[in-house]
Design an enzyme around this catalytic site. Structure first.
Site, PDB file in Angstrom:
ATOM      1  N   LYS A 117       0.810  -1.256  -0.012  1.00  0.00           N
ATOM      2  CA  LYS A 117       0.105   0.082  -0.144  1.00  0.00           C
ATOM      3  C   LYS A 117       0.863   1.093  -0.094  1.00  0.00           C
ATOM      4  CE  LYS A 117      -4.030  -1.998   2.292  1.00  0.00           C
ATOM      5  NZ  LYS A 117      -4.892  -2.249   3.755  1.00  0.00           N
ATOM      6  N   LYS A 200      -6.361  -8.796  -7.562  1.00  0.00           N
ATOM      7  CA  LYS A 200      -7.520  -9.017  -6.486  1.00  0.00           C
ATOM      8  C   LYS A 200      -8.391  -7.898  -6.853  1.00  0.00           C
ATOM      9  CE  LYS A 200      -8.571  -8.908  -1.436  1.00  0.00           C
ATOM     10  NZ  LYS A 200      -7.917  -8.604  -0.261  1.00  0.00           N
ATOM     11  N   LYS A 203     -12.167  -2.314  -4.776  1.00  0.00           N
ATOM     12  CA  LYS A 203     -13.115  -1.488  -4.753  1.00  0.00           C
ATOM     13  C   LYS A 203     -12.568  -0.077  -5.472  1.00  0.00           C
ATOM     14  CE  LYS A 203     -13.698  -2.318  -0.058  1.00  0.00           C
ATOM     15  NZ  LYS A 203     -13.848  -1.992   1.144  1.00  0.00           N
TER      16      LYS A 203
END
Length: 338
Positions: A117, A200, A203
């Protein structure tokens, strides 16, 4: 040390950022609902985790209600499970600080999700993003949870939770926190992108066609599956034939998870089938399973006061379990409270 016997108890949560998608449902919520009645179940909307990156306040409040609506629409029963949002129970943050003082910097440096991240911008991300695995440990251990249903990508955080529990127990010479077990089972515990089977489902992907949003209507769900990326080959005769075919494997896994079966059974049902046969069948199955949930979610979202009432009531129940654990933790550490 020999671990004492702890009451079997499940805890897990979903972060309210960006809206619910199919990966949240198959990898988490569907499994949460299935565990109701097997042991005590506590489910949370982890809004404190969401603010490790900046959130628009209105979007965060709406996202919290959307996750709660997803839980409820999928069949989570507030009479059978405790449902609340994390920030309503201050014990999460309080125990999180104590665990910040138990966890080691080296442990945090090994957390692969932080590296993913933060990327090359690690010096500029929030301290919360770096330290949030210790808050996740507090989420779990505040309730002496013995089991946590997670996807494979979250297994490392449950292992860290076990490390924190073991170090706390060792440092204070007491068997107080359980060594929580991750529960990773079933097909599609990690749902992949509909346009790239190596990534993956997220959103925050670039295209809405990459994912199935849990508020998508029936027509949109069907369209997205029919347009999902595939390779040129038909389905193989055995599951082994999917090993080097990520898009094909993803669609088979999604079918299996929606149909409560196995990838092997899906291949046995569609051996050698072309995508012109399989994708419409998957679309029909997905609409049958997901459209009623999206309709119920919309109904719940139309009554935010009712969602807030359910979350507040659940927080009262959660607090009743958490408070004695937190008080005992303070006593063990030597921190004075009134």
């Amino acid at each position: 040390m020999t671990q004492p016997t702890f009451t079997p108890r499940v805890f897990s949560g979903i972060k309210p950022s960006g809206g619910l998608q199919l990966g949240n449902y198959l990898g988490a919520i569907k499994r949460f609902v299935g565990m109701q009645g097997t042991m005590e179940t506590i489910y949370c909307v982890v809004d404190l985790h969401a603010i490790t990156v900046w959130q628009d306040p209105k979007d965060l409040a709406n996202g919290t209600r959307e996750v709660a609506a997803g839980y409820l629409a999928a069949g989570l029963d507030p009479a059978k499970s405790i449902l609340f949002n994390q920030s309503r129970v201050s014990g999460h943050a309080e125990l999180g600080w104590i665990f910040n003082c138990v966890a080691r910097v080296g442990w945090m440096n090994r957390m692969t999700q932080f590296k993913d991240k933060a990327g090359s911008n690690a010096e500029k991300v929030s301290l919360g993003l770096y330290a949030y695995p210790s808050l996740m440990a507090a989420d779990i251990l505040l309730y002496h949870a013995t089991h946590v249903p997670v996807g494979e990508d979250q297994k490392q955080h449950v292992e860290l939770t076990r490390d924190i529990a073991a170090k706390f127990n060792h440092d204070y010479g007491i068997d107080f926190f359980p060594l929580t077990e991750p529960v990773i089972d079933g097909p599609a515990t990690r749902v992949m992108n509909l346009r790239d089977g190596t990534k993956k489902m997220s959103k925050s992907g670039d295209s809405d066609m990459e994912r199935i949003n849990m508020l998508d209507d029936a027509d949109t769900i069907a369209k997205k599956f029919k347009k999902a990326k595939t390779d040129a080959e038909p389905l193989p005769e055995t599951v082994e034939g999917l090993k080097t075919r990520p898009e094909a494997r993803n669609l088979v896994d999604i079918y299996a998870a929606l149909d409560d079966t196995t990838p092997e059974a899906v291949i046995a049902q569609y051996p050698g089938a072309g995508w012109g046969t399989f994708k419409p069948a998957l679309a029909d199955l997905a609409v049958a399973k997901l459209a009623p949930i999206s309709q119920d979610m919309a109904r719940f979202m139309a009554d935010p006061a009712e969602i807030d009432r359910i979350l507040a009531q659940g927080a009262d129940k959660a607090r009743a379990i958490a408070q004695p654990v937190l008080q005992r933790t303070y006593d063990i550490v030597g921190l004075l409270r009134g």
